[in-house]
Design a protein around this motif. Structure first.
Motif, PDB file in Angstrom:
ATOM      1  N   VAL A 202      -4.392   4.394   7.130  1.00 42.85           N
ATOM      2  CA  VAL A 202      -4.504   3.115   6.418  1.00 42.85           C
ATOM      3  C   VAL A 202      -4.397   3.248   4.900  1.00 42.85           C
ATOM      4  N   PRO A 203      -5.167   4.131   4.233  1.00 42.09           N
ATOM      5  CA  PRO A 203      -4.975   4.232   2.778  1.00 42.09           C
ATOM      6  C   PRO A 203      -3.545   4.607   2.404  1.00 42.09           C
ATOM      7  N   ALA A 204      -2.920   5.434   3.230  1.00 38.70           N
ATOM      8  CA  ALA A 204      -1.529   5.820   2.960  1.00 38.70           C
ATOM      9  C   ALA A 204      -0.590   4.629   3.091  1.00 38.70           C
ATOM     10  N   PHE A 205      -0.906   3.700   3.993  1.00 44.46           N
ATOM     11  CA  PHE A 205      -0.084   2.493   4.149  1.00 44.46           C
ATOM     12  C   PHE A 205      -0.013   1.733   2.834  1.00 44.46           C
ATOM     13  N   VAL A 206      -1.155   1.541   2.188  1.00 41.65           N
ATOM     14  CA  VAL A 206      -1.183   0.825   0.912  1.00 41.65           C
ATOM     15  C   VAL A 206      -0.547   1.682  -0.185  1.00 41.65           C
ATOM     16  N   TYR A 207      -0.766   2.982  -0.153  1.00 42.77           N
ATOM     17  CA  TYR A 207      -0.164   3.906  -1.126  1.00 42.77           C
ATOM     18  C   TYR A 207       1.363   3.852  -1.066  1.00 42.77           C
ATOM     19  N   PHE A 208       1.918   3.900   0.149  1.00 41.73           N
ATOM     20  CA  PHE A 208       3.373   3.840   0.299  1.00 41.73           C
ATOM     21  C   PHE A 208       3.913   2.470  -0.121  1.00 41.73           C
ATOM     22  N   PHE A 209       3.169   1.409   0.192  1.00 39.29           N
ATOM     23  CA  PHE A 209       3.592   0.073  -0.223  1.00 39.29           C
ATOM     24  C   PHE A 209       3.665  -0.013  -1.745  1.00 39.29           C
ATOM     25  N   ALA A 210       2.649   0.509  -2.421  1.00 40.51           N
ATOM     26  CA  ALA A 210       2.642   0.480  -3.881  1.00 40.51           C
ATOM     27  C   ALA A 210       3.737   1.364  -4.464  1.00 40.51           C
ATOM     28  N   GLN A 211       4.080   2.432  -3.768  1.00 38.04           N
ATOM     29  CA  GLN A 211       5.171   3.286  -4.229  1.00 38.04           C
ATOM     30  C   GLN A 211       6.504   2.555  -4.126  1.00 38.04           C
ATOM     31  N   LEU A 212       6.662   1.783  -3.074  1.00 38.79           N
ATOM     32  CA  LEU A 212       7.898   1.024  -2.882  1.00 38.79           C
ATOM     33  C   LEU A 212       7.962  -0.185  -3.801  1.00 38.79           C
ATOM     34  N   TYR A 213       6.814  -0.845  -4.003  1.00 39.32           N
ATOM     35  CA  TYR A 213       6.735  -2.039  -4.851  1.00 39.32           C
ATOM     36  C   TYR A 213       5.629  -1.827  -5.891  1.00 39.32           C
ATOM     37  N   PRO A 214       5.897  -1.087  -6.954  1.00 39.63           N
ATOM     38  CA  PRO A 214       4.841  -0.825  -7.945  1.00 39.63           C
ATOM     39  C   PRO A 214       4.271  -2.129  -8.506  1.00 39.63           C
ATOM     40  N   PHE A 215       2.952  -2.263  -8.418  1.00 38.46           N
ATOM     41  CA  PHE A 215       2.312  -3.509  -8.829  1.00 38.46           C
ATOM     42  C   PHE A 215       2.578  -3.819 -10.305  1.00 38.46           C
ATOM     43  N   ARG A 216       2.593  -2.804 -11.152  1.00 33.23           N
ATOM     44  CA  ARG A 216       2.853  -3.035 -12.570  1.00 33.23           C
ATOM     45  C   ARG A 216       4.237  -3.633 -12.794  1.00 33.23           C
ATOM     46  N   TRP A 217       5.209  -3.185 -12.034  1.00 33.34           N
ATOM     47  CA  TRP A 217       6.556  -3.745 -12.165  1.00 33.34           C
ATOM     48  C   TRP A 217       6.584  -5.209 -11.738  1.00 33.34           C
ATOM     49  N   ILE A 218       5.831  -5.532 -10.685  1.00 31.19           N
ATOM     50  CA  ILE A 218       5.789  -6.911 -10.199  1.00 31.19           C
ATOM     51  C   ILE A 218       5.132  -7.825 -11.222  1.00 31.19           C
ATOM     52  N   ASN A 219       4.100  -7.332 -11.893  1.00 29.64           N
ATOM     53  CA  ASN A 219       3.274  -8.166 -12.758  1.00 29.64           C
ATOM     54  C   ASN A 219       3.754  -8.223 -14.202  1.00 29.64           C
ATOM     55  N   ARG A 220       4.852  -7.554 -14.515  1.00 31.11           N
ATOM     56  CA  ARG A 220       5.385  -7.594 -15.875  1.00 31.11           C
ATOM     57  C   ARG A 220       5.956  -8.963 -16.205  1.00 31.11           C
ATOM     58  N   ALA A 221       6.003  -9.268 -17.510  1.00 37.43           N
ATOM     59  CA  ALA A 221       6.638 -10.515 -17.949  1.00 37.43           C
ATOM     60  C   ALA A 221       8.108 -10.534 -17.537  1.00 37.43           C
ATOM     61  N   ARG A 222       8.736  -9.369 -17.573  1.00 35.82           N
ATOM     62  CA  ARG A 222      10.100  -9.209 -17.063  1.00 35.82           C
ATOM     63  C   ARG A 222      10.037  -8.281 -15.858  1.00 35.82           C
ATOM     64  N   PRO A 223       9.798  -8.816 -14.687  1.00 38.22           N
ATOM     65  CA  PRO A 223       9.505  -7.986 -13.508  1.00 38.22           C
ATOM     66  C   PRO A 223      10.681  -7.127 -13.089  1.00 38.22           C
ATOM     67  N   ARG A 224      10.351  -5.954 -12.554  1.00 42.88           N
ATOM     68  CA  ARG A 224      11.353  -5.038 -12.012  1.00 42.88           C
ATOM     69  C   ARG A 224      11.240  -4.914 -10.499  1.00 42.88           C
ATOM     70  N   ALA A 225      10.275  -5.577  -9.900  1.00 49.87           N
ATOM     71  CA  ALA A 225      10.095  -5.567  -8.443  1.00 49.87           C
ATOM     72  C   ALA A 225       9.428  -6.875  -8.046  1.00 49.87           C
ATOM     73  N   THR A 226       9.545  -7.218  -6.774  1.00 52.28           N
ATOM     74  CA  THR A 226       8.972  -8.463  -6.269  1.00 52.28           C
ATOM     75  C   THR A 226       8.379  -8.221  -4.885  1.00 52.28           C
ATOM     76  N   ALA A 227       7.122  -8.602  -4.722  1.00 46.92           N
ATOM     77  CA  ALA A 227       6.467  -8.469  -3.419  1.00 46.92           C
ATOM     78  C   ALA A 227       5.172  -9.264  -3.444  1.00 46.92           C
ATOM     79  N   ALA A 228       4.610  -9.458  -2.272  1.00 42.53           N
ATOM     80  CA  ALA A 228       3.293 -10.066  -2.117  1.00 42.53           C
ATOM     81  C   ALA A 228       2.631  -9.417  -0.908  1.00 42.53           C
ATOM     82  N   ALA A 229       1.350  -9.656  -0.751  1.00 38.59           N
ATOM     83  CA  ALA A 229       0.607  -9.165   0.409  1.00 38.59           C
ATOM     84  C   ALA A 229       0.214 -10.383   1.237  1.00 38.59           C
ATOM     85  N   GLY A 230       0.773 -10.471   2.449  1.00 37.86           N
ATOM     86  CA  GLY A 230       0.676 -11.692   3.236  1.00 37.86           C
ATOM     87  C   GLY A 230      -0.721 -12.085   3.663  1.00 37.86           C
ATOM     88  N   GLY A 231      -1.686 -11.174   3.613  1.00 37.75           N
ATOM     89  CA  GLY A 231      -3.034 -11.509   4.040  1.00 37.75           C
ATOM     90  C   GLY A 231      -3.760 -12.456   3.108  1.00 37.75           C
TER      91      GLY A 231
END
Length: 410
Positions: A202-231
Motif C-alpha cells: 500500500v505505501p508503495a502504491f501511493v509512492y509510485f503514484f506520486a512518482q508518476l504524477y508528482p504533486f508539486r508539478w500538479i500544484n504549480r501555477a504552470r502545471p507540468r502534470a495533472t491528476a486527482a485522487a478519486g477517493g
C-alpha cells in the motif's frame, strides 16, 4: 566494465534524475493547509500552505452536496457514512448516496445509518444498470451529480463509500478551495495498512503514484502534470458543467486522472496532496485483493499499448531490480563497479521511500524491500495486459469492461 556494471550505473543515473528532476516526488509535504480559524489550526496540525499561506475560512459558506457512489459496500459503510453525516460544516450541506445495483443491502443500510446517527440530510438513489459506453462508477456519479446539481450547490464533494472523513474535513476542503480560487481540491486518502501484504504494497502504491504524477508539478501555477485522487475530490459545480463531466470521461477506468484532465482542459485550477484527516477503511488483507486493485487499471494507464508495456517493464527492471542484483552478484564475483553502483542505487531508492513510510507510520526496515514490491507491481501490470488481450479487461465489483479506454492525454 561488463554488462552488469553498465546496467548498475544506468540504474544509479536514473535514480539521480528521479530524485532531483521528477518534481521531488518522494517528499510528502504537499498537505492541505489548516484554516486560519478552523479546527485543524487549533490543533496545530502540519500542512504545507497552498499558495504560500494558510487558508482563511470564508465569510459566507457555500452550499455543498456530497456524492457517494456505492456498490456492495455494506461491509464498510458503517465506518464511513456516519463520518460524512457528522460533518461540522457551517454552511448548507447534504449527502447523496447512489446505490449502484448493490446486492448486499447497501441502500437500506445507508437509510438505517442516517436514522441512527442523524446529521446531514441523506438521499439514497439508484441509477439502474449502466448504459453502453459507461463504466459503473462514472454512471453512478452521473446520476448523483445530476441530483446534486438540482440543489444548486456551489461545490460537489465526490468521495468513495470506503472513505472516512474527520468532522472538519469538508470545512477544510472548502476553505482551501475558496481561499486559493481552486476548482478541484483532491486529497490522497490514507489507505489502510494493517496486514503484512498491506504494509508491503500500500505505501508503495501511493509512492509510485506520486512518482508518476508528482504533486508539486500538479500544484504549480504552470502545471507540468495533472491528476486527482478519486477517493476525495471537491469540485466546483460550474467547472464540472464547463468540463462536461462525467459525460466527457464516461468510458474511463482511471476516472480520477481523467476527471482532473477534463477540469484542466476547461481552464480549472487543481490541487492534489496527501490527506491527514481522510482515510480509507477498506481492508486488503491478502495479496489477491491488492493484486486485483492494481491490475484492474494498470494496463489502461499504459493506454493499452504493447510498446509502452515493454518500456515500463524494462524501466522497472533497470530502476528497481538491477540494484540489489548488481550488489549481490558484484560482491559474490568481485565485480567492484557493479557492486558499488548497485549498492548506491539501492540506497538512493530506499532513502526516497522513507518519507512515505513515515507518512504511513510504518517501520523503516521496509524501505530496502521496495525492489520486491516493485517486482510484484511488474507482475500485476503484465497480468493486467494479459487479461485485457484475453478480452476480460478491467473487472471490479462483478462488472467487466472488456475494452475500457485509458485516461485521455488532451
Amino acid at each position: 566494465m561488463d554488462t552488469l556494471a553498465w546496467l548498475a550505473f544506468a540504474s544509479l543515473a536514473a535514480w539521480a534524475w528521479l530524485l532531483l528532476g521528477q518534481g521531488f516526488f518522494w517528499r510528502t509535504d504537499q498537505r492541505l493547509p489548516p484554516t486560519t480559524r478552523g479546527m485543524g489550526h487549533a490543533r496545530g496540525e502540519p500542512g504545507a500552505p497552498i499558495g504560500g499561506h494558510a487558508c482563511e475560512e470564508p465569510a459566507m459558506w457555500p452550499r455543498v452536496v456530497v456524492v457517494v457512489p456505492a456498490r456492495d459496500e455494506a461491509g464498510v459503510l458503517p465506518l464511513s457514512l456516519p463520518s460524512l453525516l457528522s460533518q461540522d460544516y457551517p454552511g448548507v450541506a447534504e449527502v447523496v448516496l447512489v446505490d449502484d445495483g448493490s446486492t448486499d443491502g447497501t441502500g437500506a443500510l445507508a437509510v438505517e445509518l442516517a436514522g441512527r446517527y442523524g446529521g446531514l440530510p441523506l438521499t439514497v438513489a439508484s441509477p439502474g444498470e449502466p448504459e453502453p459506453g459507461w463504466t459503473g462508477k462514472l454512471w453512478a456519479l452521473r446520476h448523483g451529480m445530476a441530483l446534486a446539481r438540482a440543489r444548486g450547490p456551489e461545490f460537489l464533494l465526490l468521495t468513495d463509500a470506503d472513505i472516512a472523513h474527520e468532522p472538519d474535513s469538508l470545512r477544510l476542503l472548502v476553505s482551501a478551495a475558496m481561499e486559493n480560487d481552486l476548482d478541484l481540491v483532491s486529497q490522497m486518502a490514507r489507505l489502510r495498512v494493517e496486514s503484512t501484504w498491506e504494509r508491503l504494497v500500500v505505501p508503495a502504491f501511493v509512492y509510485f503514484f506520486a512518482q508518476l504524477y508528482p504533486f508539486r508539478w500538479i500544484n504549480r501555477a504552470r502545471p507540468r502534470a495533472t491528476a486527482a485522487a478519486g477517493g476525495c475530490v471537491l469540485l466546483r459545480t460550474e467547472t464540472a458543467v464547463a468540463a462536461g463531466v462525467p459525460e466527457s470521461i464516461r468510458q474511463a477506468v482511471i476516472d480520477d486522472v481523467s476527471l482532473a484532465r477534463a477540469v484542466r482542459r476547461a481552464g480549472g485550477r487543481i490541487w492534489l496532496g496527501l490527506a491527514e484527516r481522510v482515510e480509507s477503511v477498506r481492508p486488503y488483507p491478502g495479496l489477491g485483493e491488492l493484486w486485483r486493485m492494481v491490475a484492474r487499471s494498470a494496463y489502461a494507464q499504459l493506454r493499452h499499448s504493447p510498446p509502452l508495456l515493454l518500456g515500463t517493464v524494462a524501466g522497472l527492471v533497470v530502476v528497481y531490480l538491477v540494484p540489489p542484483v548488481a550488489l549481490a552478484a558484484g560482491a559474490a564475483t568481485g565485480n567492484a563497479p557493479a557492486a558499488w553502483a548497485g549498492g548506491a542505487a539501492w540506497a538512493a531508492m530506499a532513502g526516497s521511500y522513507v518519507p512515505m513510510l513515515r507518512h504511513y507510520r510504518q517501520p523503516l526496515w521496509l524501505a530496502p524491500l521496495l525492489p520486491f514490491t516493485a517486482f510484484l507491481y511488474l507482475l500485476m501490470t503484465v497480468d493486467s495486459a494479459v487479461q485485457h488481450h484475453r478480452g476480460r479487461g478491467a473487472a471490479w465489483k462483478g462488472r467487466t469492461y472488456a475494452r475500457p479506454e485509458a485516461a485521455p492525454d488532451r
